[in-house]
Write a protein that holds these residues in place. Structure first.
Motif, PDB file in Angstrom:
ATOM      1  N   GLU A 262     -13.694   8.593  -4.392  1.00 44.15           N
ATOM      2  CA  GLU A 262     -13.368   8.294  -6.090  1.00 44.15           C
ATOM      3  C   GLU A 262     -11.909   8.098  -6.167  1.00 44.15           C
ATOM      4  N   MET A 263     -10.985   8.359  -5.269  1.00 45.14           N
ATOM      5  CA  MET A 263      -9.738   8.453  -5.513  1.00 45.14           C
ATOM      6  C   MET A 263      -9.047   7.307  -4.820  1.00 45.14           C
ATOM      7  N   PRO A 264      -8.242   6.405  -5.321  1.00 43.29           N
ATOM      8  CA  PRO A 264      -7.537   5.052  -4.728  1.00 43.29           C
ATOM      9  C   PRO A 264      -6.717   5.668  -3.400  1.00 43.29           C
ATOM     10  N   ALA A 265      -6.117   6.804  -3.506  1.00 44.34           N
ATOM     11  CA  ALA A 265      -5.330   7.464  -2.497  1.00 44.34           C
ATOM     12  C   ALA A 265      -6.141   7.356  -0.891  1.00 44.34           C
ATOM     13  N   ALA A 266      -7.342   7.636  -1.099  1.00 44.33           N
ATOM     14  CA  ALA A 266      -8.189   7.866   0.150  1.00 44.33           C
ATOM     15  C   ALA A 266      -8.317   6.146   0.642  1.00 44.33           C
ATOM     16  N   HIS A 267      -8.476   5.277  -0.122  1.00 48.00           N
ATOM     17  CA  HIS A 267      -8.580   3.876   0.340  1.00 48.00           C
ATOM     18  C   HIS A 267      -7.232   3.046   0.710  1.00 48.00           C
ATOM     19  N   TRP A 268      -6.026   3.758   0.212  1.00 49.06           N
ATOM     20  CA  TRP A 268      -4.856   3.280   0.844  1.00 49.06           C
ATOM     21  C   TRP A 268      -4.704   3.898   2.341  1.00 49.06           C
ATOM     22  N   PHE A 269      -4.938   5.174   2.188  1.00 46.08           N
ATOM     23  CA  PHE A 269      -4.825   5.913   3.574  1.00 46.08           C
ATOM     24  C   PHE A 269      -5.596   5.225   4.582  1.00 46.08           C
ATOM     25  N   LYS A 270      -6.883   4.816   4.395  1.00 44.15           N
ATOM     26  CA  LYS A 270      -7.674   4.340   5.032  1.00 44.15           C
ATOM     27  C   LYS A 270      -7.090   2.788   5.565  1.00 44.15           C
TER      28      LYS A 270
ATOM     29  N   ALA B 159       0.849  -1.239  -0.067  1.00 47.85           N
ATOM     30  CA  ALA B 159      -0.186   0.005   0.089  1.00 47.85           C
ATOM     31  C   ALA B 159       1.026   1.154   0.064  1.00 47.85           C
ATOM     32  N   LEU B 160       2.049   1.242   0.672  1.00 44.11           N
ATOM     33  CA  LEU B 160       2.913   2.324   0.857  1.00 44.11           C
ATOM     34  C   LEU B 160       3.245   2.642  -0.628  1.00 44.11           C
ATOM     35  N   ASP B 161       3.882   1.786  -1.386  1.00 43.01           N
ATOM     36  CA  ASP B 161       4.517   1.660  -2.601  1.00 43.01           C
ATOM     37  C   ASP B 161       3.614   2.379  -3.525  1.00 43.01           C
ATOM     38  N   ALA B 162       2.326   1.698  -3.542  1.00 41.96           N
ATOM     39  CA  ALA B 162       1.144   2.403  -4.543  1.00 41.96           C
ATOM     40  C   ALA B 162       1.124   3.739  -4.133  1.00 41.96           C
ATOM     41  N   LEU B 163       0.818   3.919  -2.984  1.00 41.44           N
ATOM     42  CA  LEU B 163       0.333   5.460  -2.597  1.00 41.44           C
ATOM     43  C   LEU B 163       1.707   6.216  -2.847  1.00 41.44           C
ATOM     44  N   ASP B 164       2.892   6.082  -2.657  1.00 41.29           N
ATOM     45  CA  ASP B 164       4.072   6.891  -3.143  1.00 41.29           C
ATOM     46  C   ASP B 164       3.807   7.207  -4.705  1.00 41.29           C
ATOM     47  N   ARG B 165       3.717   6.015  -5.644  1.00 41.95           N
ATOM     48  CA  ARG B 165       3.608   6.303  -6.656  1.00 41.95           C
ATOM     49  C   ARG B 165       2.349   6.783  -7.257  1.00 41.95           C
ATOM     50  N   ALA B 166       1.178   6.919  -6.657  1.00 37.97           N
ATOM     51  CA  ALA B 166      -0.104   7.571  -7.067  1.00 37.97           C
ATOM     52  C   ALA B 166       0.299   8.970  -6.568  1.00 37.97           C
ATOM     53  N   THR B 167       1.016   9.426  -5.595  1.00 47.07           N
ATOM     54  CA  THR B 167       1.094  10.949  -5.182  1.00 47.07           C
ATOM     55  C   THR B 167       2.020  11.631  -6.296  1.00 47.07           C
ATOM     56  N   VAL B 168       3.177  10.842  -6.587  1.00 45.97           N
ATOM     57  CA  VAL B 168       4.086  11.442  -7.589  1.00 45.97           C
ATOM     58  C   VAL B 168       3.148  11.634  -8.823  1.00 45.97           C
ATOM     59  N   ASP B 169       2.488  10.407  -9.387  1.00 43.47           N
ATOM     60  CA  ASP B 169       1.893  10.905 -10.731  1.00 43.47           C
ATOM     61  C   ASP B 169       0.807  11.815 -10.577  1.00 43.47           C
ATOM     62  N   TYR B 170       0.165  12.077  -9.445  1.00 46.65           N
ATOM     63  CA  TYR B 170      -0.736  13.187  -9.230  1.00 46.65           C
ATOM     64  C   TYR B 170      -0.187  14.320  -9.464  1.00 46.65           C
ATOM     65  N   THR B 171       1.160  14.635  -8.594  1.00 40.80           N
ATOM     66  CA  THR B 171       1.603  15.975  -8.817  1.00 40.80           C
ATOM     67  C   THR B 171       2.156  16.318  -9.939  1.00 40.80           C
ATOM     68  N   LYS B 172       2.283  15.392 -10.993  1.00 40.86           N
ATOM     69  CA  LYS B 172       2.724  15.753 -12.041  1.00 40.86           C
ATOM     70  C   LYS B 172       1.779  16.146 -12.919  1.00 40.86           C
ATOM     71  N   GLU B 173       0.694  15.724 -12.793  1.00 42.38           N
ATOM     72  CA  GLU B 173      -0.700  16.299 -13.454  1.00 42.38           C
ATOM     73  C   GLU B 173      -1.459  17.498 -12.851  1.00 42.38           C
ATOM     74  N   ARG B 174      -1.210  17.874 -11.432  1.00 44.50           N
ATOM     75  CA  ARG B 174      -1.770  19.019 -11.125  1.00 44.50           C
ATOM     76  C   ARG B 174      -1.042  20.266 -11.093  1.00 44.50           C
ATOM     77  N   LYS B 175      -1.864  21.431 -11.537  1.00 44.55           N
ATOM     78  CA  LYS B 175      -0.747  22.726 -12.046  1.00 44.55           C
ATOM     79  C   LYS B 175      -1.297  23.709 -11.031  1.00 44.55           C
ATOM     80  N   GLN B 176      -0.149  24.235 -10.748  1.00 47.06           N
ATOM     81  CA  GLN B 176      -0.703  25.660  -9.936  1.00 47.06           C
ATOM     82  C   GLN B 176       0.555  26.754 -10.622  1.00 47.06           C
TER      83      GLN B 176
END
Length: 371
Positions: A332-340, A237-254
């Motif tokens: 709707e986000m897998p990240a929330a379910h890994w966190f839970k 779960a930690l591996d998947a959450l790390d990867r999901a976070t990196v991928d999300y920050t590559k897509e989210r723009k500010q």
């Protein structure tokens, strides 16, 4: 210590990962979670065909006699995919039978390896918090049989199990008992937990049970095995959450750029990876020491792993939610379910504080203090 997998372990992992990627998508998983049963027989049968259920079963009962490191490979993949099938509960039940079953009960191991039955160990009681030996469930001997009276709480996949392994007080000693799902005088309350798993409350009232071999020492080793598998699931779960976070920050723009370019956020994600790798190293060390003849060595290694994994679960989960923003806590986000799931693992069979205290109570720790 060599953390490299053998060729057979890599092949096994790759086959399981391919199946989960193809058949156990996040959307498919959510449908199972929201179903009335909360599990899917099709996936359970597939696990049996892939050899997951035979893996921990001894060769004498038709299994592969897989050791702790083999099981870590499986549990990491199940954690990565957020699998909600009763694999952990059954694998721990198989280990309990391996340690405590008589020769006549070997058939249960054979059937478990074929996927014909599921098991669950009833570790918890409502009043006891993390003290597994604070038992109010009692056993009485009646001729050649025993009966149980008491309540077990948060038995993971208890309602889906065909057999329960129940620790209870028999006079002044701790004993283990085998209870079939269809036994009379058992009340079962099934419910879904916040991480999408299933758990149950079991109430025994003069319920007939079969005593297994072993006592407190055997029960302690079963609990350590269960804790080790939870640590391995957390790694996935930690591996998947790390990867999901990196991928999300590559897509989210500010400010016209992906937020992954911001150095302060890069530092956060590096810290997440470091915590994950620390947890991995100490979990593999615990797996190597699980089979130690010295119970104190095993206990200290398992508690060290559970404490470090719990710390990593809390840090990585909280950082991932912050980096995802409000989306990080939506269903709707897998990240929330890994966190839970990580949050539940952190508090199952002892949280960080409990295992730090347990680690510090071992003789080897006091030997170091005096050195």
């Amino acid at each position: 210590m060599d953390f490299d997998l053998t060729d057979e372990q890599q092949q096994f992992r790759d086959a399981l990962r391919r199946y989960l990627d193809r058949e156990y998508s996040f959307d498919a998983r959510q449908k199972i979670v929201m179903s009335q049963a909360g599990v899917d027989a099709r996936h359970w049968n597939a696990f049996a065909e892939l050899g997951l259920l035979a893996l921990p079963v001894p060769e004498a009962q038709g299994g592969f006699d897989g050791g702790p490191v083999d099981m870590l490979v499986v549990m990491q993949e199940l954690g990565r995919a957020l699998v909600v099938e009763p694999y952990w509960a059954t694998a721990v039940g198989i280990e309990a039978l391996r340690l405590a079953a008589s020769a006549e009960q070997g058939e249960l191991l054979e059937r478990a390896g074929r996927g014909e039955l599921r098991m669950a160990v009833a570790f918890n009681e409502p009043h006891a918090r993390y003290d597994l030996f604070d038992l109010r469930t009692t056993a009485s001997k009646q001729g050649e049989r025993h009966t149980l009276d008491g309540r077990k709480s948060v038995v993971q996949h208890g309602a889906q199990a065909d057999y329960w392994i129940v620790p209870a007080r028999l006079g002044d000693e701790v004993a283990l008992f085998l209870v079939p799902r269809d036994a009379a005088n058992v009340d079962v309350t099934d419910y879904r937990t916040i991480d999408g798993q299933r758990a149950a409350t079991l109430v025994f009232r003069n319920t007939q049970a079969t005593r297994l071999n072993g006592g407190a020492a055997t029960f302690a080793k079963i609990a350590d095995y269960a804790t080790l598998l939870l640590c391995a699931e957390a790694l996935g779960a930690l591996d998947a959450l790390d990867r999901a976070t990196v991928d999300y920050t590559k897509e989210r723009k500010q400010f016209g750029a992906p937020i992954a370019r911001f150095q302060v956020l890069q530092h956060r994600m590096v810290d997440m990876l470091i915590r994950t790798e620390q947890a991995r190293s100490i979990t593999y060390l615990a797996a190597a020491r699980y089979a130690s003849d010295d119970a104190a060595t095993r206990t200290q290694a398992i508690s060290a792993a559970k404490a470090r994994v719990g710390q990593a679960a809390r840090f990585v989960g909280q950082q991932a939610v912050q980096l995802h923003g409000g989306m990080g806590v939506t269903n709707e986000m897998p990240a929330a379910h890994w966190f839970k799931r990580l949050s539940i693992i952190e508090t199952t069979l002892g949280d960080v504080d409990y295992h730090l205290a347990r680690f510090a109570s071992q003789p080897a720790f006091h030997d170091l203090e005096g050195a």
